[in-house]
Design a protein around this motif. Structure first.
Motif, PDB file in Angstrom:
ATOM      1  N   ASP A   1      -6.068  -1.652  -4.897  1.00 22.45           N
ATOM      2  CA  ASP A   1      -5.489  -2.155  -3.650  1.00 22.45           C
ATOM      3  C   ASP A   1      -6.447  -3.136  -2.989  1.00 22.45           C
ATOM      4  O   ASP A   1      -7.431  -2.743  -2.363  1.00 22.45           O
ATOM      5  N   GLU A   2      -6.162  -4.405  -3.145  1.00 24.52           N
ATOM      6  CA  GLU A   2      -6.961  -5.493  -2.582  1.00 24.52           C
ATOM      7  C   GLU A   2      -8.443  -5.405  -2.932  1.00 24.52           C
ATOM      8  O   GLU A   2      -9.292  -5.353  -2.039  1.00 24.52           O
TER       9      GLU A   2
ATOM     10  N   GLN B   1      -7.491   0.246  -0.096  1.00 30.86           N
ATOM     11  CA  GLN B   1      -7.654  -0.962   0.713  1.00 30.86           C
ATOM     12  C   GLN B   1      -8.679  -0.717   1.815  1.00 30.86           C
ATOM     13  O   GLN B   1      -9.621  -1.487   2.000  1.00 30.86           O
TER      14      GLN B   1
ATOM     15  N   THR C   1       0.834  -1.206   0.000  1.00 32.66           N
ATOM     16  CA  THR C   1       0.000   0.000   0.000  1.00 32.66           C
ATOM     17  C   THR C   1       0.866   1.254   0.000  1.00 32.66           C
ATOM     18  O   THR C   1       0.555   2.247  -0.679  1.00 32.66           O
TER      19      THR C   1
END
Ligand code: ATP
Ligand code: MG
Lengths: 262, 314
Positions: free
Chosen positions: A176-177, A85, A43
């Motif tokens: 991000d994820e 995220q 991240t």
């Protein structure tokens, strides 16, 4: 063509070297993934690439231009969009308005016509809303467009972030994820969505913990551990890399990533 | 879209209706006076709501801009022989320039710096107004020349009722237009997440600065109106308590809602009139009422009511 290059990027917080001497190149049209255990610096790397953090060392080049330390809104104008995220939803707005915000740079942003409510402003609002609805339909959120964003379930909020990022019409999309908290069916749908985004000519960088998913979908991967590069290469190459298997994938991860092993 | 569009017209329609119909129930001209004060305060509150409600930034010295607007129409005509209408404009320009100066550096920082900086700014303006007696008449204040339009002198509560009511309707229309525009969405977005807003291409510092400048101009115009209406102005117009009053109007009515800001102005201006029966406990009673509203209607009156009466979804 190489779209993004990171050269010896490093950043530290106090004594923590969150990212250290990381270099890689992302080809246009690829899905380039970053994997690594919790706290590996994935991240943080995204935060550097999207201008939230300025790196202490190294450079970032976008299509050959040095964009190191450029503020986020200017990087957005250069075509970098991302999702988060820990979701960053505009909860005070409706679903469609969240995506309309993503059209900011494509809109006339002068104050006076906005306040006067001139016909041009109304026309622009209609066009922006129309475009936002199309994007919502594309990510599968066509129905709840006029609901408050907060009424959406978690998985849908992740899609909403993707829709908002796509509204920018980016060249490079950082995810991000995106599959965090998704069940296998949703993850598969997400894979389809990511592929269709790539087909539209958008380059994707992906951070993801779901090994099966990420190994299938990525053209290249970067493995981070403790802020450092452990390995970089295609999924096939990484599956054979003993260092990666030992240090990160482990027995379980290796089996997930490579069904042939089990 | 229909919902938002209609919400805008409903707010404006109801406001115009209230302004038009209220005099029907006024037993005396005293009520015109109170109502005119409500409209004028509401202009400042609607502007402050753009900063606080849309963009989520707090100004604790906003009465400073009231003061600039008020003294612009006091000093300009008396000392420089300028036209009063022109002075409203000049006051607004000066306020905008000062807001730009104060906001430029402060708004780049996150957190409560703006609240503190504006607090200081408000005190500074009040101090200057009280101490520069040569220009401002000092703590005792100074008279304000009456205005006229085409030889017709604008005086008396009835005239000012309509004038300020019309200006409030205009100011509200502009604020509502802004809310549903590219810039308005940017402000509301950065309120919720500055990082996500920046990554959507929004120049966060610049947008906040615009909100601050717009709010300053609204307050300045309201200050000018107030001074012209009263025919007299004292440094009290820029006092800290005034600033807190403005913040309370926005918060009690419902932050983010223009209708709420107007309702808040109505409450904060009229309640003290009703509460005079409590004599020296007036302030305490007012504080208590505000506290109760904030405890039981946490999001403010108008948003809470909207939620109660909105058609249930799903
Ligand atoms: N703003 C910050 N201040 C201090 N330390 C930070 C900051 N941001 C990240 N770190 C530290 O940097 C390291 C890398 O964190 P990062 O969030 O990038 O990891 P990650 O790979 O995304 O992990 P996860 O898989 O859990 O999301 C961690 O040790 C974290 O505590
Ligand atoms: Mg992370």
């Amino acid at each position: 063509m190489t779209l993004l290059v990171a050269e010896n990027v490093g950043i530290r917080f106090g004594g923590v070297r969150a990212v250290e001497n990381v270099s890689f190149a992302v080809q246009a049209g690829h899905i380039f993934s970053i994997i690594g255990p919790n706290g590996a610096g994935k991240t943080t790397l995204f935060n550097v690439l999207s201008g939230i953090y300025r790196p202490d060392s190294g450079r970032v080049l976008l299509a050959g231009e040095d964009v190191t330390g450029m503020p986020p809104h200017r990087l957005a104008a250069k075509g970098i969009a991302r999702t988060f995220q820990n979701l960053q939803i505009f909860y005070g707005m409706t679903v469609v308005e969240n995506v309309m915000v993503g059209r900011h740079l494509r809109e006339d942003r002068r104050i006076v016509p906005s306040m006067l409510g001139l016909p041009s402003a109304a026309r622009q609002n209609r066009a922006t809303r129309q475009k936002a609805r199309e994007i919502l339909a594309f990510v599968g959120l066509g129905d709840p467009a006029d609901e408050p964003a907060g009424s959406l379930p978690y998985g849908a909020l992740r899609r909403l972030e993707i829709a908002r990022a796509l509204a920018l019409e980016p060249r490079l999309l950082l995810l991000d994820e995106p599959a965090a908290g998704c069940n296998p069916v949703e993850t598969a749908e997400l894979g389809e969505l990511v592929r269709s985004i790539v087909r539209q000519g958008v380059t994707i960088m992906l951070v993801e913990h779901d090994m099966r998913f990420v190994m299938q979908i990525s053209d290249r991967l970067l493995v981070l551990d403790g802020g450092r590069t452990l390995a970089e290469g295609s999924a096939a190459a990484l599956r054979q890399n003993p260092e990666v298997i030992a240090a990160y994938l482990g027995r379980h991860g290796a089996r997930e990533a490579n069904p042939a092993l089990s | 879209m229909r919902a938002l569009l209609s919400a805008r017209w409903v707010t404006l329609g109801v406001l115009c209706l209230v302004i038009a119909a209220l005099p029907l129930v006024f037993p005396s001209s005293y009520y015109y006076r109170v109502a005119a004060l409500v409209w004028i305060s509401a202009i400042a509150a609607v502007g402050l709501n753009i900063l606080m409600g849309y963009a989520g930034q707090v100004s604790l010295g906003h009465a400073g801009f009231l003061g600039i607007g008020a003294y612009a129409v006091a000093i300009g005509p008396a000392r420089f022989g300028l036209n009063s209408w022109l002075c409203i404009l000049l006051g607004a320009l000066l306020s905008a320039a000062l807001a730009w100066l104060v906001g430029r550096t402060i708004l780049r920082l996150r957190g409560h710096y703006l609240a503190i900086a504006t607090l200081g700014f408000g005190f500074l303006i009040a101090l200057v107004l009280a101490n520069e007696a040569r220009w401002t008449g000092g703590p005792d204040g100074t008279p304000v020349a009456r205005v006229s339009v085409a030889g017709f002198r604008l005086a008396g509560p009835v005239t000012w009722y309509w004038l300020s009511g019309a200006l409030l309707a205009l100011g509200t229309a502009l604020a509502l237009n802004l809310e549903d525009s590219s810039v308005g969405r940017a402000l509301r977005a950065l309120h919720d997440s500055e990082i996500a807003a920046a990554l959507a291409g929004i120049d966060v510092a610049r947008c906040k600065l615009w909100a601050f400048i717009i709010a300053a101009v609204y307050a300045s115009v309201a200050g000018s109106m107030l001074a012209l209406f009263d025919g007299f102005v004292t440094p009290d117009v820029a006092s800290f308590l005034r600033s807190i009053d403005l913040v309370a109007m926005v918060v009690v009515g419902g932050i983010g809602s223009s209708a709420g800001s107007i309702l808040g102005a109505g409450l904060l201006v009229t309640l003290p009139q009703f509460l005079t029966v409590f004599a020296e406990y007036e302030q305490i009673a007012l504080g208590l009422i505000i506290m109760l509203v904030m405890i039981f209607l946490r999001r403010g009156i108008v948003p809470t009511a909207q939620q109660l009466f909105a058609p249930r979804r799903r």
